[in-house]
Design a protein around this motif. Structure first.
Motif, PDB file in Angstrom:
ATOM      1  N   GLN A 241     108.586 -58.908  15.748  1.00  0.00           N
ATOM      2  CA  GLN A 241     108.065 -60.147  14.049  1.00  0.00           C
ATOM      3  C   GLN A 241     106.873 -59.326  14.224  1.00  0.00           C
ATOM      4  OE1 GLN A 241     109.767 -62.236  12.511  1.00  0.00           O
ATOM      5  NE2 GLN A 241     111.624 -61.916  14.109  1.00  0.00           N
ATOM      6  N   CYS A 242     107.256 -59.005  12.193  1.00  0.00           N
ATOM      7  CA  CYS A 242     105.931 -58.378  11.662  1.00  0.00           C
ATOM      8  C   CYS A 242     105.363 -59.134  10.500  1.00  0.00           C
ATOM      9  CB  CYS A 242     106.734 -56.939  11.457  1.00  0.00           C
ATOM     10  SG  CYS A 242     107.215 -55.715  12.014  1.00  0.00           S
ATOM     11  N   LYS A 248     100.015 -66.898  14.730  1.00  0.00           N
ATOM     12  CA  LYS A 248     100.953 -67.141  16.102  1.00  0.00           C
ATOM     13  C   LYS A 248     101.400 -65.602  16.441  1.00  0.00           C
ATOM     14  CE  LYS A 248     101.406 -71.669  13.950  1.00  0.00           C
ATOM     15  NZ  LYS A 248     102.306 -72.462  13.613  1.00  0.00           N
ATOM     16  N   ASN A 249     101.118 -64.677  15.507  1.00  0.00           N
ATOM     17  CA  ASN A 249     101.859 -63.674  16.404  1.00  0.00           C
ATOM     18  C   ASN A 249     100.686 -62.593  16.943  1.00  0.00           C
ATOM     19  OD1 ASN A 249     104.522 -62.168  16.076  1.00  0.00           O
ATOM     20  ND2 ASN A 249     103.709 -60.969  14.335  1.00  0.00           N
ATOM     21  N   ARG A 254      98.233 -57.390  17.947  1.00  0.00           N
ATOM     22  CA  ARG A 254      98.216 -55.924  19.105  1.00  0.00           C
ATOM     23  C   ARG A 254      99.223 -54.849  19.160  1.00  0.00           C
ATOM     24  NH1 ARG A 254      94.787 -61.065  20.922  1.00  0.00           N
ATOM     25  NH2 ARG A 254      93.132 -61.078  19.573  1.00  0.00           N
ATOM     26  N   ILE A 255     100.256 -55.281  20.218  1.00  0.00           N
ATOM     27  CA  ILE A 255     101.691 -54.471  20.580  1.00  0.00           C
ATOM     28  C   ILE A 255     101.973 -53.145  19.630  1.00  0.00           C
ATOM     29  CG2 ILE A 255     104.523 -54.464  21.494  1.00  0.00           C
ATOM     30  CD1 ILE A 255     103.009 -56.968  23.120  1.00  0.00           C
ATOM     31  N   ALA A 307      91.192 -58.156  11.770  1.00  0.00           N
ATOM     32  CA  ALA A 307      90.742 -59.053  13.149  1.00  0.00           C
ATOM     33  C   ALA A 307      92.160 -58.980  13.549  1.00  0.00           C
ATOM     34  CB  ALA A 307      90.443 -60.037  12.695  1.00  0.00           C
ATOM     35  N   PRO A 308      93.641 -58.950  13.495  1.00  0.00           N
ATOM     36  CA  PRO A 308      94.425 -59.708  14.252  1.00  0.00           C
ATOM     37  C   PRO A 308      94.583 -58.792  15.400  1.00  0.00           C
ATOM     38  CG  PRO A 308      94.710 -59.996  11.646  1.00  0.00           C
ATOM     39  CD  PRO A 308      93.942 -58.961  11.724  1.00  0.00           C
ATOM     40  N   GLY A 309      94.346 -57.202  14.929  1.00  0.00           N
ATOM     41  CA  GLY A 309      94.105 -56.648  15.822  1.00  0.00           C
ATOM     42  C   GLY A 309      93.338 -56.330  16.840  1.00  0.00           C
TER      43      GLY A 309
END
Length: 354
Positions: A241-242, A248-249, A254-255, A307-309
């Motif tokens: 999912q993008c 939650k993802n 990060r991938i 932040a999410p990365g």
């Protein structure tokens, strides 16, 4: 405070909140030394809204040629896949395979409604992604002999359909519509192709030049890059999912950010090789000897990690937007014949205004 630019230059900012055409920019400085300058990819300094120069702001700020986009980031991902599904259905902008809720075959339509039948096989591991990478939209579980559907090619789709602006050397400025094939396809490849063509033209004319090549990655939205730009050992991420802002993802985010960085690394290598500054070794690594060239290469990032990365051991709560290491620590690499002591790590503090 120093630049009088107090925000990130959003689309609704007034002209006096954007970079002034009266600023003396690097292209202006170099022009006095006989250089011609061009910029490719992300601009994000001024325009087109609320600006008298509209789509010609790169030219107004000194660049002799520009080919890229003026916004701060690629557009949102088209999760409707050309208007076929409800918003949010396919978060990466393409129809995934059947085992992740999509389809293993379909009709791939180009903007002119020419069509190619695609099915899942060793060549096309994910037909929907293959179609998107070619600039098209896949209609799942149909074939090209059926009545052409009503597809919306005027919706942006992350890194694969983005508004493209060109400023010519004669001062003309045009924006390509999203249904123009030249505005579709992976934006890093478009950026590289244009930059390489321009640089090689200047080399053939034996002109002194400066090229600013501003890759869009790894900005949001997080989206799969073409597998052709990734190492063969990379995992297939077509089923992820993008949703880059979704905590939650985070694992998938990060991938994807890793792969987007890998793709940019590949394109930097392609840029150096195809402009004659380096060659590829047999194992794919670069054979680059900057001391034997007449060109200075500078690689720099514009701000800390979103932040999410952020990955361990760093703290996502101290990322972009905060004055901690993950927020201000960005790459700066300088190579070229004027570097008299190469191979050093320089610990001096350096500041660049984003």
């Amino acid at each position: 405070m120093r630049t009088n630019i107090y925000s990130a230059i959003l689309s609704d900012d007034l002209a006096n909140s954007q970079v002034s055409p009266y600023e003396f920019t690097v292209p202006d400085v170099l022009r006095n030394a006989g250089y011609i300058s061009a910029m490719f990819g992300k601009f994000h300094l001024a325009g087109p809204d609320n600006n008298p120069y509209n789509f010609g702001t790169p030219s107004a700020l000194g660049w002799d040629y520009f080919d890229g986009f003026l916004a701060g980031a690629p557009p949102p991902i088209d999760s409707t896949v050309g208007g076929q599904f409800a918003s949010g259905t396919y978060t990466c902008g393409f129809v995934p395979n059947a085992d992740t809720g999509g389809a293993d075959f379909g009709a791939c339509y180009a903007p002119d409604l020419s069509c190619t039948n695609l099915k899942r096989d060793t060549t096309h591991s994910t037909p929907g992604r293959t179609c998107m990478e070619s600039g098209g939209i896949l209609v799942p579980k149909q074939n090209c002999t059926q009545l052409p559907p009503s597809l919306n090619f005027l919706v942006g789709n992350g890194y694969y359909a983005a508004n493209r602006v060109i400023n010519q050397t004669d001062g003309t400025a045009v924006q390509l519509q999203l249904n123009d094939p030249a505005a579709r396809g992976y934006v890093l490849e478009t950026t590289n192709k244009s930059a390489i063509s321009w640089i090689n033209t200047q080399n053939n004319l034996q002109k002194s030049w400066m090229a600013t090549v501003s890759y869009a990655t790894i900005h949001t939205p997080y989206q799969q890059p073409p597998s052709s730009l990734l190492p063969k050992t990379e995992a297939d991420t077509s089923g992820l999912q993008c949703t880059g802002n979704d905590t939650k993802n985070e694992a998938a985010t990060r991938i994807l950010s890793n792969q987007m960085l890998e793709a940019m690394d590949t394109e930097i290598g392609n840029l150096l090789v195809q402009t004659g500054l380096a060659t590829f070794n047999g194992d794919g690594s670069l054979n680059y000897h900057p001391e034997n060239t007449n060109t200075t290469v500078i690689i720099i990032g514009d701000n800390g990690t979103f932040a999410p990365g952020v990955k361990a051991p760093f703290d996502p709560n101290r990322a972009k937007g905060f004055v901690y290491q993950t927020g201000v620590w960005v790459p700066l690499i300088i190579a070229g014949p004027q570097v008299v002591a190469p191979g050093r790590n320089v610990t001096a503090m350096v500041n660049a205004a984003d």
